[in-house]
Design a protein around this motif. Structure first.
Motif, short mmCIF file in Angstrom:
data_model
loop_
_atom_site.label_atom_id
_atom_site.label_comp_id
_atom_site.label_asym_id
_atom_site.label_seq_id
_atom_site.Cartn_x
_atom_site.Cartn_y
_atom_site.Cartn_z
N ALA A 13 0.88 -1.37 -0.04
CA ALA A 13 0.15 -0.06 -0.04
C ALA A 13 1.00 1.24 0.10
O ALA A 13 0.48 2.32 -0.63
CB ALA A 13 -0.98 -0.12 1.22
N ILE A 14 1.93 1.21 0.74
CA ILE A 14 2.92 2.33 0.70
C ILE A 14 3.71 2.65 -0.70
O ILE A 14 3.46 3.62 -1.20
CB ILE A 14 3.88 2.39 1.58
CG1 ILE A 14 3.52 2.03 3.12
CG2 ILE A 14 4.97 3.17 1.65
CD1 ILE A 14 4.36 1.81 4.08
N GLN A 50 -5.36 6.52 -9.43
CA GLN A 50 -6.38 5.28 -9.34
C GLN A 50 -5.75 4.11 -10.14
O GLN A 50 -5.74 2.94 -9.63
CB GLN A 50 -7.64 5.60 -9.32
CG GLN A 50 -8.55 4.48 -8.80
CD GLN A 50 -9.86 4.43 -8.81
OE1 GLN A 50 -10.14 5.29 -7.74
NE2 GLN A 50 -10.69 3.73 -9.34
N GLN A 51 -5.60 4.37 -11.27
CA GLN A 51 -4.99 3.29 -12.23
C GLN A 51 -3.71 2.65 -11.74
O GLN A 51 -3.52 1.62 -11.59
CB GLN A 51 -4.92 3.78 -13.74
CG GLN A 51 -4.33 2.82 -14.57
CD GLN A 51 -4.37 3.07 -16.05
OE1 GLN A 51 -4.37 4.29 -16.33
NE2 GLN A 51 -4.50 2.20 -16.98
N ALA A 52 -2.76 3.61 -11.60
CA ALA A 52 -1.47 3.29 -10.84
C ALA A 52 -1.85 2.33 -9.56
O ALA A 52 -0.87 1.26 -9.32
CB ALA A 52 -0.64 4.41 -10.68
N ILE A 53 -2.36 2.79 -8.75
CA ILE A 53 -2.58 2.38 -7.24
C ILE A 53 -3.30 0.99 -7.50
O ILE A 53 -2.94 0.00 -6.91
CB ILE A 53 -3.54 3.01 -6.31
CG1 ILE A 53 -2.73 4.54 -6.21
CG2 ILE A 53 -4.12 2.44 -5.11
CD1 ILE A 53 -3.79 5.56 -5.31
N ARG A 54 -4.27 0.91 -8.45
CA ARG A 54 -4.91 -0.22 -8.68
C ARG A 54 -4.14 -1.54 -9.04
O ARG A 54 -4.22 -2.58 -8.56
CB ARG A 54 -6.04 -0.13 -9.30
CG ARG A 54 -7.39 -1.39 -9.31
CD ARG A 54 -8.27 -1.11 -10.46
NE ARG A 54 -9.67 -1.86 -10.10
CZ ARG A 54 -9.65 -3.13 -10.27
NH1 ARG A 54 -8.58 -3.85 -10.69
NH2 ARG A 54 -10.84 -3.91 -9.95
N GLU A 59 -1.77 -6.56 -8.73
CA GLU A 59 -0.84 -7.38 -8.82
C GLU A 59 -0.29 -8.08 -8.08
O GLU A 59 0.06 -9.20 -8.14
CB GLU A 59 0.11 -6.66 -9.82
CG GLU A 59 -0.13 -6.22 -11.25
CD GLU A 59 0.82 -5.54 -12.01
OE1 GLU A 59 2.04 -5.12 -11.37
OE2 GLU A 59 0.80 -5.24 -13.19
N ALA A 60 -0.40 -7.52 -6.78
CA ALA A 60 0.44 -8.18 -5.59
C ALA A 60 -0.61 -8.92 -5.06
O ALA A 60 -0.24 -10.03 -4.65
CB ALA A 60 0.90 -7.08 -4.68
#
Length: 271
Positions: A13-14, A50-54, A59-60
């Motif tokens: 999350a970080i 949001q796209q980058a965060i999601r 993926e993880a």
């Protein structure tokens, strides 16, 4: 599942928050703005963040659910909302909390990522791209600012309290929100309206503000900040003092139970 299922998620999350913040910084002076509804702004920066965060989170942890403010991803699975034992962990994300501040070039906006699992919030990450302040918390492990432990103030009297509140985007002059603001203004030391629910909650956690109430925010605005405030020692309830649900975050948060009760008494008082 490992004995510590949330340690890796906190680190992810970080990383996701930093990726989202990078998108905001890159578009700081070149974003495009539109309205989702009157006075309710969205930018291409919100969407890119949001796209980058999601992408980072899913993926993880591809089995986790995802709730985000943008792209119509607003509703959690019913099993998550109910807190079912077999419900997947659910990320609750605001890729840009404080959009109006961001659009106008003001400080006071943030990336906010919370995780709801096993029927309650488990962790929160809030990153202020402008200041570089990173607020984090895990259930039962306290709250931190850039790795250092934080706690709420020791303010116990409403007359000495510096408070913050949030209004709805299209607040009416005769609304209960405005009435509550006026009633509280005469009882506390001062009130601020800073424009970011996530950072407001962090500032209560860090002792910069003594209390915060809001009846107009959404789960993605509040999730990460609520657990950060709670882990820093804040008393967290609904406005009337009853138990709060992150899926309906009409909340009253204060440095301690005594101050929170004084705030509740004012907020629920009949005019």
């Amino acid at each position: 599942m490992s004995s510590d299922p949330y340690g890796a998620r906190l680190e992810t999350a970080i990383a996701a928050a930093r990726r989202g913040a990078d998108e905001l910084i890159q578009r700081r002076t070149s974003h495009t703005v539109s309205e989702k509804a009157p006075k309710d702004l969205v930018t291409d920066a919100d969407l890119a963040s949001q796209q980058a965060i999601r992408q980072t989170l899913t993926e993880a942890f591809p089995g986790d659910a995802f709730v985000g403010e943008e792209n119509g991803e607003n509703d959690p699975p019913e099993s998550v909302r109910r807190g079912d034992a077999d419900a997947p962990p659910c990320w609750i994300v605001d890729p840009l909390d404080g959009t109006v501040n961001y659009v106008h070039g003001l400080p006071g906006y943030a990336v906010s990522i919370g995780l709801f699992a096993e029927g309650q919030l488990q962790l929160g990450v809030i990153l202020d791209p402008g200041s570089g302040e990173l607020f984090t918390a895990r259930r039962g492990q306290g709250a931190h600012l850039n790795g250092q432990s934080i706690k709420t103030s020791d303010c116990g009297e409403l007359s000495e309290a510096l408070l913050v509140c949030s209004f709805a985007t299209r607040v009416a002059k005769d609304s209960q929100e405005v009435k509550s603001f006026v009633n509280m203004l005469g009882r506390c030391r001062a009130i601020r309206r800073l424009g970011s629910c996530a950072l407001n909650l962090c500032y209560v956690a860090a002792g910069r503000l003594d209390g915060y109430w809001a009846s107009c925010v959404k789960s993605w605005d509040a999730a990460a900040g609520l657990i950060i405030a709670e882990e820093a020692g804040a008393d967290v309830t609904r406005i009337d003092g009853t138990e709060l649900s992150v899926w309906d975050p009409q909340f009253n948060v204060a440095a301690g139970a005594g101050l929170r009760q004084q705030m509740s008494d004012v907020l629920v008082a009949e005019d």
